[in-house]
Structures are given as C-alpha cells and as structure tokens.
Design a protein around this motif. Structure first.
Motif, PDB file in Angstrom:
ATOM      1  N   GLY A  48      20.243  17.889 -57.343  1.00 18.42           N
ATOM      2  CA  GLY A  48      21.321  17.573 -56.403  1.00 18.42           C
ATOM      3  C   GLY A  48      21.956  16.235 -56.722  1.00 18.42           C
ATOM      4  N   ARG A  77      21.534  27.082 -47.968  1.00 17.96           N
ATOM      5  CA  ARG A  77      20.097  26.797 -47.960  1.00 17.96           C
ATOM      6  C   ARG A  77      19.431  27.318 -46.688  1.00 17.96           C
ATOM      7  N   MET A  96      26.764  24.130 -48.668  1.00 18.87           N
ATOM      8  CA  MET A  96      25.431  24.066 -49.266  1.00 18.87           C
ATOM      9  C   MET A  96      24.354  24.144 -48.190  1.00 18.87           C
ATOM     10  N   ARG A  97      24.597  23.509 -47.051  1.00 20.70           N
ATOM     11  CA  ARG A  97      23.608  23.565 -45.977  1.00 20.70           C
ATOM     12  C   ARG A  97      23.471  25.001 -45.458  1.00 20.70           C
ATOM     13  N   ALA A 121      15.443  19.965 -56.107  1.00 20.20           N
ATOM     14  CA  ALA A 121      16.661  19.800 -55.300  1.00 20.20           C
ATOM     15  C   ALA A 121      17.101  18.346 -55.287  1.00 20.20           C
ATOM     16  N   LEU A 122      16.135  17.425 -55.228  1.00 21.52           N
ATOM     17  CA  LEU A 122      16.446  15.999 -55.222  1.00 21.52           C
ATOM     18  C   LEU A 122      17.092  15.581 -56.538  1.00 21.52           C
ATOM     19  N   ALA A 157      33.451  20.452 -46.975  1.00 17.41           N
ATOM     20  CA  ALA A 157      33.273  21.884 -47.226  1.00 17.41           C
ATOM     21  C   ALA A 157      32.038  22.113 -48.096  1.00 17.41           C
ATOM     22  N   GLY A 158      31.860  21.284 -49.123  1.00 20.90           N
ATOM     23  CA  GLY A 158      30.698  21.416 -50.011  1.00 20.90           C
ATOM     24  C   GLY A 158      29.397  21.134 -49.285  1.00 20.90           C
ATOM     25  N   LEU A 159      29.419  20.103 -48.446  1.00 24.91           N
ATOM     26  CA  LEU A 159      28.239  19.711 -47.663  1.00 24.91           C
ATOM     27  C   LEU A 159      27.838  20.840 -46.717  1.00 24.91           C
ATOM     28  N   TRP A 160      28.816  21.331 -45.993  1.00 22.87           N
ATOM     29  CA  TRP A 160      28.571  22.368 -44.999  1.00 22.87           C
ATOM     30  C   TRP A 160      28.159  23.679 -45.678  1.00 22.87           C
ATOM     31  N   ASP A 216      11.216  16.765 -55.853  1.00 24.03           N
ATOM     32  CA  ASP A 216      11.488  18.186 -56.089  1.00 24.03           C
ATOM     33  C   ASP A 216      12.784  18.385 -56.878  1.00 24.03           C
TER      34      ASP A 216
END
Lengths: 142, 138
Positions: free
Chosen positions: B87, B134, B130-131, B83-84, B125-128, B81
C-alpha cells in the motif's frame, strides 16, 4: 526549477511537528491526514467532529496567511488532469491499504519509532523517487 | 472547546504545509528528482517536523492522559504485512504522478487551485473504494 528554501521549509516542518504534538497533548490522537479523511467517509467515524475541524483548519490556513500577510505560497502543478485523477485514485487506495501517509507514518509514526511506520515510509519514499525518475527521465515528462 | 482546538491545530498544520513548500507539487517532484533539478528543501521539512514531534511526544506522554480524552489513542499493530508495504509503495506511485500527498493536497484546496480539487476528489474515491473492497473481502 524551484528555489531551495531551507529556512522556510525547516520552519514549516517545525509547525507541522507542533500541530502533531498539540493533537497528541490535547486529543491523544495521531495527526494522520488519510486517517482523518477516512473517518469522514461513510461509514462515518463516531467522533468525526475533531477530524472535520482539523481539516477545515488546514484548508483555511493558506487563506488566513494570504489575508493577514498578503503572501501566497508558490504553487505549480504540471500534471495533466487525467493523470491527476489516476494519481489521486492510487494515493487513496494506497494510503487505505497502508493505514497512513506522509503525516501519519512519516512524521507521527517515525517519531514513535514504530517499525511499521519506518518500513512504510521507506517503501513510499523509494517508490515515489522511482516514479518521478521514470516520468521525468525515461518517459520524458508529461 | 474540544472541536475548536482541533480547528486551531489544523490551522497550524495547514500553515506549516504552506510555509514549508509541501503544498507545491513542483517542489515535491524536484525533491525526488535527484538526477535532475534537485531541490532538497523537503528534507528540511521532514527534519524539522521529526525533531519537534520526537521530543514533543515524549514530553506529552509524561502525562497520564490527553487534555480532552481519557487516554492516548496509539496504534498497537506491529506486523509488517504485505498491505502495509504494498500500500505504501502504491501511495508513492500516486505521489510521484500527482505531486500531492494527502497532507499537502488538503491545504492546497484553500489556494483555490483546480488541480487540488480534482486530486482530492479522486483520492477520496480511491480511499473509499479500497475500504469497500477490503470490507467485502472480509
């Protein structure tokens, strides 16, 4: 310039592989660092214990090597602070979207011959190379 | 024992990152800088890790289950997809800017280097973020 270190890099790579194999053999888990980190952010993963322990071990490793052998690995980070923050935010957002990074996709996923991981690895290897080229040879470095 | 073994496995991972040079952003930049001060070392990291993991996984999977769990937890998705791919491309831009990937940055914390702490804080911060983004979009 950095020194070409084929022996150390091969040995270190084999150790990274060994840890991935042991995590699969004992815990049945993929050794993906971004996935482990994500499990330790709210909302927390239900079994966060092994993830936290793995990461603590990874952080402690250079300290243990230093204490036991007196050797400290070369470290040279030239990126200005603002760009480190921007880079960090982008890496975090990117690995969340891609469900993995160099360890999870690049090593574990490629070893499973997962099409998703092979595509993801190609994607980030190309974009990293392009980014480094742009920064070093077009902009002229930070 | 289960948690302690994870600590030891993490220790092996971190030692591998330190010994291999993946802990050093300058080595990452030079690996990708084929047109400049190229240092092919990281191809040896990838090669060593892939050979061991490829063979090791297949030996492990001959068993019915892992030692501390009732089953192997393997990703099941097959779809390629946006996102894969997007990302991963995004991750590469950040890796090219900062010289840290998640697996390189975590052991670098143990060196006590300020750059690693700044990077890891921003990455979390970026990980959290983006989650969260989404999950809001559903």
């Amino acid at each position: 310039m950095t020194e070409f270190t084929p022996i150390l890099s091969l040995a270190g790579g084999a150790m990274i592989g060994l840890s991935a194999v042991l995590l699969m053999a004992l815990h049945g888990r993929i050794a993906g660092i971004s996935g482990m980190l994500q499990g330790l952010l709210p909302p927390f993963a239900k079994d966060w214990g092994w993830r936290a322990a793995f990461l603590v071990g990874a952080i402690f490793a250079p300290v243990l090597i230093l204490v036991m052998t007196g050797w400290r690995p070369a470290f040279d980070a030239s990126t200005p602070t603002l760009w480190l923050v921007i880079g960090g935010l982008i890496v975090g957002a990117g690995v969340q979207l891609a469900s993995g990074c160099t360890s999870g996709h690049g090593i574990c996923g490629m070893s499973r011959l997962s099409a998703r991981s092979i595509v993801a690895t190609l994607s980030f290897m190309i974009s990293t190379a392009v980014t480094v080229y742009v920064i070093r040879h077009i902009i002229g470095g930070f | 024992m289960r948690v302690f073994s994870a600590l030891l496995i993490g220790l092996i991972f971190g030692a591998g990152i330190a010994v291999s040079g993946m802990i050093n952003p300058a080595k990452i930049f030079n690996f990708f800088d084929i047109a400049g001060t190229w240092d092919p070392s990281l191809a040896f990291v990838m090669g060593g890790a892939l050979v061991v993991t490829f063979i090791g996984y297949r030996l492990v999977w001959r068993r019915q289950r892992p030692v501390f769990d009732s089953q192997f937890h393997l990703p099941t998705r097959k779809d390629l997809d946006p996102a894969l791919i997007g990302g991963a491309a995004l991750f590469g831009i950040g890796w090219g800017i900062a010289g840290f990937c998640p697996g390189g940055a975590i052991p670098a914390l143990g060196l006590g280097e300020a750059q690693a702490f700044i990077f890891v804080a921003a990455m979390l911060a970026g990980l959290w973020g983006m989650r969260l983004l989404r999950s809001l979009k559903g």
